[in-house]
Design an enzyme around this catalytic site. Structure first.
Site, PDB file in Angstrom:
ATOM      1  N   ASN A 190       1.101  -1.523   0.417  1.00  0.00           N
ATOM      2  CA  ASN A 190       0.379  -0.176   0.259  1.00  0.00           C
ATOM      3  C   ASN A 190       1.085   0.980  -0.004  1.00  0.00           C
ATOM      4  OD1 ASN A 190      -2.537  -1.605  -0.017  1.00  0.00           O
ATOM      5  ND2 ASN A 190      -2.020  -1.655   2.177  1.00  0.00           N
ATOM      6  N   TYR A 191       2.174   1.381   0.631  1.00  0.00           N
ATOM      7  CA  TYR A 191       2.666   2.580   0.510  1.00  0.00           C
ATOM      8  C   TYR A 191       3.967   2.702  -0.207  1.00  0.00           C
ATOM      9  CZ  TYR A 191      -0.588   2.731   4.054  1.00  0.00           C
ATOM     10  OH  TYR A 191      -2.026   3.954   5.185  1.00  0.00           O
TER      11      TYR A 191
END
Length: 901
Positions: free
Chosen positions: A856-857
């Protein structure tokens, strides 16, 4: 500086006008006095109509919000009395005086799953140290988070220089472009360049084609039936022709396609088959009843189904033993019983259910548990047949036709009824999730498409044709009133474009980060309290990866917080500059960290916590997430607080990976290098998890496997002595000795394990072959055949016993030689090294969730670049699911060797 609120007045005035010099001196003097003595500085509120240095002044009363939503702030003419001295309790870590979550909560991550631990009040989570990852540790073993914070500080300096450089180059490029356009203004082009076989300035699909280089690598051609066929580009064809049996529309390379003029329009045509509903409830057999106070009950089908929800999960003690879960379930269950005619005994007499403790769900549990065991006991052939039948039913719902191409649908199944669990200490855990009916569902589909047929006797709530929405169906659930959506799958082009935009936005932030940091550092001493609070919040979000946080309805949601919603009790100050954060963050994961902050930030937090504030009051009572995000858009369109987490994670990972050198090491060592960088990012983002219950068992198994390989090496060395006894002098007696980790007791246990393992493999293979014979309509092999095969295990047992007795190992295999044994020993050395690295990696990850940051990051293109640079298969980092999700990242930089975040 303008204020958003009329309440926020300047801290100092001179004849009706603000004097900046006076403000600066006043504020600095006030801050200095605040450190020494608090009775002169009113803290935690905005100050009206007068300089900070005055002892008597009118102030706004701070808004309090224990469990209620924040109310509108109103001013008062009376000045509240402030505490003379700071509470001694501020120097005590909050974990020693605050009760936190009692129950664990699961999260829904794809790879590594974080869990919230069961915490006893006052018990702190273990600190992650450098020693835990095999790094050199000092005498006091500095926490790894502190070491990483220092490393991140140096990365931030690089970021500021890079931001200035990027902006300078952009300005230079704009000037050059303007000069070129001015000089070519009067020059008429000789002829228009053709794009994709047409002389039009626009393509047939209405999108501008700027040049040949902008043409997609795959182009779409319209068929007579309206469907779109995706053709391979010449570059793709050059890499090798596909088989004729394969479809030409496998990958839609949207990242190479021209950008749409109107980005808000998501589709032009959309066709799909709706949703799949869960099967109808199957009543319990007549002999299986819910028992109340020793009396078997007859219930309506609706009430019986709800009782079954609870009975089926008796082995989930985390839920069924939770008092809140029991209370909520009992309320919903008894309400349904009353609504459907009540419960009756065998004679038809009504039974009043008033006490939860008198309910006995064991008969129901035993029934469902038996069904589960039967399901597990099915043969492989039966399981395959059932799966094939299920896949056949679901096949029409798994894909949709989006702008003429096939796209995978994600959650096409309507969630079945059951008991709501929630995360953390959710107040509604145990409530009944009702069955969703077609009358609750809105279908979103193209105007020209055929609307899916609802189940017989039912109709859809509504049909709409919103081409700005990406969902296919929608309904509202009954627990929290939240809306559930059927969306495309993670590997679809729509989800891919969403991910791409997210990471590109984070890359864009690179250009502005230096200016943002400069401004919020300046505003830490702003004259308006609202500005000062906002600057402090942005500092915390940027430096320590805190989530922004949103206001919650605590009656309906678990009380989790973020930066803007921090309460008085979540922040503890420890002079000179240490701040302790202790609160429940997203998914009810406990956030406990000690940070050394900027001197001015510490002063500000001291002011924001000043009496008369108390537990339940907001730290940032002049700020909310909406105001913060609105301010950030002034720097960059679409910028919000959450972009900082993506930027910081990706930029930090990028710099950590740049520092790695491609040396002559094994693939497993390269994977560990990558995981070490990923782990650092995960710790900075607070992506932690509690040590799993099975971690120690897994580590013991890995240790046994390594010992097993060492035992194989020892046997090979003994075979060398059997072939050539003179090798003992050449190699030395020590080389042939058993490793000190392998005790005699362990060797005997391992030998017994090897014999049993061989027996198990033989039995499994025999059973599998018999299943195949039955499926083909042939006779099964007899038990005699199995007994003959098992003699191999008996022979191994006898051989090992003989070796223990004689202390000699006879050479094995055809034409055994010293060279062959040494080659096998070398291979085992490599396997042992790889397994030790794997064990070290797993031990390092026991409290850190790598998957959350990786998925996600961290920009997936960074992982692809690393894999290419270090010649590591991408499969080592991305599972099949993730490779499908990040196809755009893998394919888009396939030919780019110099890509940077």
């Amino acid at each position: 500086m303008a204020s958003d609120s009329d309440d926020d007045m300047p801290l100092a005035r001179t004849n009706g006008r603000v004097s900046q010099a006076h403000i600066s001196k006043d504020v600095d003097r006030a801050m200095d006095r605040a450190d020494a003595k608090f009775d002169h500085v009113p803290s935690g509120v905005a100050v009206r109509n007068g300089p900070v240095v005055e002892d008597k002044m009118e102030v706004d009363e701070p808004a309090t919000n224990g469990n209620a939503k924040r109310k509108a702030r109103t001013s008062t003419s009376k000045a509240p009395k402030y505490a003379d001295t700071e509470s001694d309790e501020d120097s005590v870590p909050l974990a020693k005086r605050q009760k936190v979550s009692k129950k664990a909560a699961e999260t829904d991550s794809d790879d590594d799953v974080p869990l919230a631990a069961k915490k006893k009040p006052g018990k702190l989570p273990p600190k992650i140290t450098a020693a835990a990852f095999g790094e050199e540790s000092s005498e006091d073993d500095e926490p790894l988070t502190a070491k990483l914070a220092k490393e991140k500080a140096s990365i931030e300096k690089k970021a500021e220089k890079e931001a200035k450089k990027i902006r300078a180059e952009e300005i230079k490029a704009k000037k050059a472009k303007k000069e070129d356009s001015d000089s070519e203004e009067d020059v008429k082009p000789k002829a228009k360049r053709k794009t994709n076989g047409t002389t039009s300035a626009k393509k047939s699909n209405g999108v501008k084609a700027e040049s040949d280089s902008d043409a997609p690598l795959k182009k779409k051609t319209k068929k007579a039936n309206g469907k779109v066929k995706v053709e391979d580009s010449p570059a793709k064809k050059a890499r090798g022709k596909k088989d004729d049996s394969e479809e030409a529309e496998e990958i839609y390379r949207w990242w190479d396609a021209p950008k749409k003029e109107d980005d808000s329009i998501k589709w032009d045509t959309l066709e799909h088959n709706g949703v799949i509903f869960p099967p109808a409830y199957e009543p319990l057999p007549k002999n299986v009843k819910l028992v109340y106070d020793g009396v078997p009950l007859t219930l309506s089908l609706e009430a019986e189904e709800i009782a079954g929800f609870f009975g089926a999960m008796l082995n989930s003690t985390h839920n069924v033993e939770n008092p809140t879960f029991q209370k909520n379930f009992f309320e919903d269950f008894t309400e349904e019983v009353k609504k459907t005619g009540g419960a009756k005994d065998r004679d038809g007499n009504k039974v009043s259910i008033k006490d939860f403790s008198k309910l006995d769900f064991k008969p129901i549990f035993n029934y469902y548990d038996g069904k589960n065991q039967e399901k597990k006991a099915r043969s492989t052939a039966e399981k395959k047949a059932d799966k094939a039948a299920k896949d056949l039913v679901e096949a029409p719902y798994t894909t949709c036709i989006w702008d003429g191409r096939k796209e995978q649908v994600g959650n096409f199944r309507v969630e079945p009824p059951g008991l709501f669990r929630g995360r953390g200490e959710h107040p509604k855990t145990g409530r009944v999730k009702k069955r969703v009916m077609p009358e609750q569902i809105t279908i979103n589909i193209g105007k020209e498409a055929t609307v899916p047929t609802p189940p017989e006797g039912h109709k859809w709530k509504a049909i709409q044709h919103d081409n700005k929405a990406t969902w296919l169906a929608m309904w509202q659930e009954n627990i929290n009133g939240a809306y559930k959506y059927v969306m495309l799958a993670a590997k679809s082009s729509i989800k891919g474009q969403s991910d791409y935009k997210k990471f590109e936005k984070a890359r864009e932030l690179k250009k502005h980060i230096a200016r943002i940091r400069k401004d919020y550092t300046k505003d830490l001493k702003a004259e308006l309290m609202a500005d000062r609070q906002r600057a402090t919040a942005v500092y915390l979000i940027d430096k320590f990866a805190l989530r922004a946080g949103n206001e919650k309805d605590t009656e309906n949601e678990a009380e989790t917080v973020g930066c803007c919603s921090l309460k008085f009790e979540h922040v503890t100050l420890k002079p000179p500059q240490t701040v302790i954060f202790d609160f429940l963050g997203k998914d009810s994961i406990r956030f406990y960290e000690e940070f050394i902050v900027h001197e001015q930030v510490f002063k500000n937090l001291k002011i924001f916590k000043k009496a008369p504030k108390k537990e339940g009051d907001d730290i940032f009572d002049r700020l909310n997430t909406t105001q913060l995000n609105k301010h950030l858009t002034n720097y960059m369109p679409g910028l919000s607080a959450k972009v900082f987490r993506t930027y910081n994670a990706s930029y930090t990972m990028s710099n950590l990976l740049k520092e790695l050198k491609d040396t002559n090491i094994s693939i497993q060592e390269k994977v560990k290098l990558y995981n070490d960088c990923n782990r650092k990012v995960a710790i900075l983002c607070n992506h932690k998890r509690t040590v799993g219950a099975g971690h120690e068992v897994q580590m013991e198994k890995m240790s046994d496997r390594i010992k097993g390989l060492q035992y194989q090496q020892w046997r090979l060395k003994q075979m060398i002595l059997d072939i050539d006894p003179k090798q003992k002098k050449k190699k030395g007696a020590e080389w042939f000795e058993l490793d000190e980790d392998l005790t005699e007791e362990w060797v005997l246990e391992h030998q017994a394990f090897l014999v049993q393992e061989m027996r198990t493999k033989i039995e499994k293979k025999f059973a599998k072959e018999n299943e195949k014979l039955v499926a083909e309509g042939q006779k099964e092999m007899k038990a005699k055949e199995l007994a003959e095969r098992l003699t191999a295990a008996d022979d191994l047992e006898k051989k090992l016993k003989k070796e223990n007795k004689t202390k000699k190992v006879e050479a094995e295999g055809k034409g055994p030689s010293v060279e062959k044994c040494q080659a096998n020993i070398k291979k085992l050395d490599e396997r042992i090294t790889a397994m030790r690295l794997q064990a070290e990696d797993r031990e390092g990850n026991k409290e850190v969730a790598l998957g959350t940051s990786k998925i996600n990051y961290i920009d997936p293109r960074l992982t692809v670049v690393f894999a290419k640079k270090f010649n590591v298969p991408i499969e080592k980092f991305f599972s099949k699911t993730l490779r499908e999700k990040f196809t755009w990242a893998i394919e888009s930089i396939e030919d780019e060797d110099d890509w940077e975040f």
